[in-house]
Design a protein around this motif. Structure first.
Motif, PDB file in Angstrom:
ATOM      1  N   GLN A   1       0.852  -1.191   0.000  1.00  0.00           N
ATOM      2  CA  GLN A   1       0.000   0.000   0.000  1.00  0.00           C
ATOM      3  C   GLN A   1       0.887   1.239   0.000  1.00  0.00           C
ATOM      4  N   VAL A   2       0.472   2.202  -0.793  1.00  0.00           N
ATOM      5  CA  VAL A   2       1.236   3.441  -0.879  1.00  0.00           C
ATOM      6  C   VAL A   2       0.928   4.295   0.321  1.00  0.00           C
ATOM      7  N   GLN A   3       1.963   4.797   0.934  1.00  0.00           N
ATOM      8  CA  GLN A   3       1.756   5.620   2.121  1.00  0.00           C
ATOM      9  C   GLN A   3       2.753   6.749   2.208  1.00  0.00           C
ATOM     10  N   LEU A   4       2.239   7.870   2.684  1.00  0.00           N
ATOM     11  CA  LEU A   4       3.084   8.946   3.168  1.00  0.00           C
ATOM     12  C   LEU A   4       2.782   9.045   4.651  1.00  0.00           C
ATOM     13  N   VAL A   5       3.787   8.992   5.453  1.00  0.00           N
ATOM     14  CA  VAL A   5       3.591   8.981   6.893  1.00  0.00           C
ATOM     15  C   VAL A   5       4.202  10.228   7.509  1.00  0.00           C
ATOM     16  N   GLU A   6       3.338  11.012   8.149  1.00  0.00           N
ATOM     17  CA  GLU A   6       3.790  12.233   8.812  1.00  0.00           C
ATOM     18  C   GLU A   6       4.072  11.959  10.290  1.00  0.00           C
ATOM     19  N   SER A   7       4.968  12.745  10.857  1.00  0.00           N
ATOM     20  CA  SER A   7       5.236  12.686  12.288  1.00  0.00           C
ATOM     21  C   SER A   7       5.731  14.047  12.748  1.00  0.00           C
ATOM     22  N   GLY A   8       5.691  14.247  14.063  1.00  0.00           N
ATOM     23  CA  GLY A   8       6.250  15.469  14.630  1.00  0.00           C
ATOM     24  C   GLY A   8       5.228  16.477  15.107  1.00  0.00           C
ATOM     25  N   GLY A   9       3.953  16.210  14.872  1.00  0.00           N
ATOM     26  CA  GLY A   9       2.943  17.139  15.362  1.00  0.00           C
ATOM     27  C   GLY A   9       2.821  17.090  16.871  1.00  0.00           C
ATOM     28  N   GLY A  10       2.083  18.034  17.417  1.00  0.00           N
ATOM     29  CA  GLY A  10       1.895  18.056  18.852  1.00  0.00           C
ATOM     30  C   GLY A  10       1.403  19.400  19.328  1.00  0.00           C
ATOM     31  N   LEU A  11       1.508  19.610  20.621  1.00  0.00           N
ATOM     32  CA  LEU A  11       1.071  20.841  21.268  1.00  0.00           C
ATOM     33  C   LEU A  11       2.288  21.686  21.613  1.00  0.00           C
ATOM     34  N   VAL A  12       2.229  22.950  21.250  1.00  0.00           N
ATOM     35  CA  VAL A  12       3.346  23.860  21.534  1.00  0.00           C
ATOM     36  C   VAL A  12       2.773  25.230  21.869  1.00  0.00           C
ATOM     37  N   GLN A  13       3.496  25.974  22.681  1.00  0.00           N
ATOM     38  CA  GLN A  13       3.061  27.324  23.001  1.00  0.00           C
ATOM     39  C   GLN A  13       3.416  28.285  21.880  1.00  0.00           C
ATOM     40  N   ALA A  14       2.668  29.364  21.805  1.00  0.00           N
ATOM     41  CA  ALA A  14       2.953  30.396  20.811  1.00  0.00           C
ATOM     42  C   ALA A  14       4.402  30.859  20.956  1.00  0.00           C
ATOM     43  N   GLY A  15       5.063  31.026  19.810  1.00  0.00           N
ATOM     44  CA  GLY A  15       6.463  31.409  19.806  1.00  0.00           C
ATOM     45  C   GLY A  15       7.415  30.227  19.753  1.00  0.00           C
ATOM     46  N   GLY A  16       6.879  29.042  19.966  1.00  0.00           N
ATOM     47  CA  GLY A  16       7.698  27.846  19.970  1.00  0.00           C
ATOM     48  C   GLY A  16       7.941  27.297  18.575  1.00  0.00           C
ATOM     49  N   SER A  17       8.578  26.125  18.544  1.00  0.00           N
ATOM     50  CA  SER A  17       8.952  25.497  17.278  1.00  0.00           C
ATOM     51  C   SER A  17       8.558  24.026  17.269  1.00  0.00           C
ATOM     52  N   LEU A  18       8.321  23.529  16.064  1.00  0.00           N
ATOM     53  CA  LEU A  18       8.099  22.105  15.840  1.00  0.00           C
ATOM     54  C   LEU A  18       8.724  21.739  14.497  1.00  0.00           C
ATOM     55  N   ARG A  19       9.097  20.480  14.351  1.00  0.00           N
ATOM     56  CA  ARG A  19       9.617  19.991  13.075  1.00  0.00           C
ATOM     57  C   ARG A  19       8.789  18.786  12.647  1.00  0.00           C
ATOM     58  N   LEU A  20       8.159  18.921  11.512  1.00  0.00           N
ATOM     59  CA  LEU A  20       7.374  17.831  10.953  1.00  0.00           C
ATOM     60  C   LEU A  20       8.221  17.043   9.964  1.00  0.00           C
ATOM     61  N   SER A  21       7.982  15.744   9.942  1.00  0.00           N
ATOM     62  CA  SER A  21       8.667  14.870   8.993  1.00  0.00           C
ATOM     63  C   SER A  21       7.632  14.065   8.217  1.00  0.00           C
ATOM     64  N   CYS A  22       7.959  13.758   6.992  1.00  0.00           N
ATOM     65  CA  CYS A  22       7.086  12.933   6.167  1.00  0.00           C
ATOM     66  C   CYS A  22       7.971  12.005   5.339  1.00  0.00           C
ATOM     67  N   THR A  23       7.718  10.733   5.438  1.00  0.00           N
ATOM     68  CA  THR A  23       8.503   9.748   4.701  1.00  0.00           C
ATOM     69  C   THR A  23       7.577   8.898   3.855  1.00  0.00           C
ATOM     70  N   ALA A  24       7.975   8.685   2.614  1.00  0.00           N
ATOM     71  CA  ALA A  24       7.197   7.836   1.722  1.00  0.00           C
ATOM     72  C   ALA A  24       7.574   6.373   1.919  1.00  0.00           C
ATOM     73  N   SER A  25       6.624   5.502   1.707  1.00  0.00           N
ATOM     74  CA  SER A  25       6.915   4.069   1.778  1.00  0.00           C
ATOM     75  C   SER A  25       7.893   3.688   0.668  1.00  0.00           C
ATOM     76  N   THR A  26       8.544   2.553   0.844  1.00  0.00           N
ATOM     77  CA  THR A  26       9.668   2.201  -0.026  1.00  0.00           C
ATOM     78  C   THR A  26       9.257   1.951  -1.469  1.00  0.00           C
ATOM     79  N   ASN A  27       7.973   1.754  -1.727  1.00  0.00           N
ATOM     80  CA  ASN A  27       7.558   1.523  -3.107  1.00  0.00           C
ATOM     81  C   ASN A  27       7.311   2.817  -3.883  1.00  0.00           C
ATOM     82  N   VAL A  28       7.510   3.956  -3.234  1.00  0.00           N
ATOM     83  CA  VAL A  28       7.470   5.226  -3.960  1.00  0.00           C
ATOM     84  C   VAL A  28       8.855   5.458  -4.546  1.00  0.00           C
ATOM     85  N   ILE A  29       8.961   5.347  -5.847  1.00  0.00           N
ATOM     86  CA  ILE A  29      10.255   5.413  -6.512  1.00  0.00           C
ATOM     87  C   ILE A  29      10.770   6.849  -6.599  1.00  0.00           C
ATOM     88  N   SER A  30       9.868   7.765  -6.933  1.00  0.00           N
ATOM     89  CA  SER A  30      10.285   9.153  -7.083  1.00  0.00           C
ATOM     90  C   SER A  30       9.064  10.058  -7.018  1.00  0.00           C
TER      91      SER A  30
END
Length: 125
Positions: A1-30
């Motif tokens: 199954q084709v998937q894009l998987v996000e991570s890194g979300g959450g709760l943060v106070q105003a002025g703060g920082s977060l880093r989101l990541s997204c990785t495609a499953s291995t069958n996504v060639i390009s």
């Protein structure tokens, strides 16, 4: 199954920082480009940032100067560094891949777009 998987979300106070990541499953060639959209409650989905495989970037007006998109072509991954977060950045953030090539059981298929399931970012005031 084709998937894009996000991570890194959450709760943060105003002025703060977060880093989101997204990785495609291995069958996504390009993919020609990958990026991020978001959808806040009661609002339409909007483009946040995108990056081509060659490194060209584009940003939504509301995040310019605060968010930075980057990618790793070898991993078919895209990242979103979010700084100086504001309560109005609260939304579900979706990763997408544009003009992706997917290989399943030796057969390659072109997709105009692939989407992840989303990750929630909540910014408190």
């Amino acid at each position: 199954q084709v998937q894009l998987v996000e991570s890194g979300g959450g709760l943060v106070q105003a002025g703060g920082s977060l880093r989101l990541s997204c990785t495609a499953s291995t069958n996504v060639i390009s993919a020609n480009a990958m990026g991020w959209h978001r959808q806040a409650p009661g609002k339409q989905r909007e483009m946040v940032a995108g990056i081509t495989s060659g490194g060209m970037t584009v940003y939504g007006d509301s995040v310019k100067g605060r968010f930075t998109v980057s990618n790793d072509n070898a991993k078919n991954a895209v990242y979103l560094q979010m700084n100086s977060l504001k309560p109005e950045d609260t939304a579900v953030y979706y990763c997408n891949a544009v003009r992706a090539v997917v290989e399943t059981k030796g057969v390659r298929t072109d997709y105009d777009e692939l989407w992840g399931q989303g990750t929630l970012v909540t910014v408190s005031s």
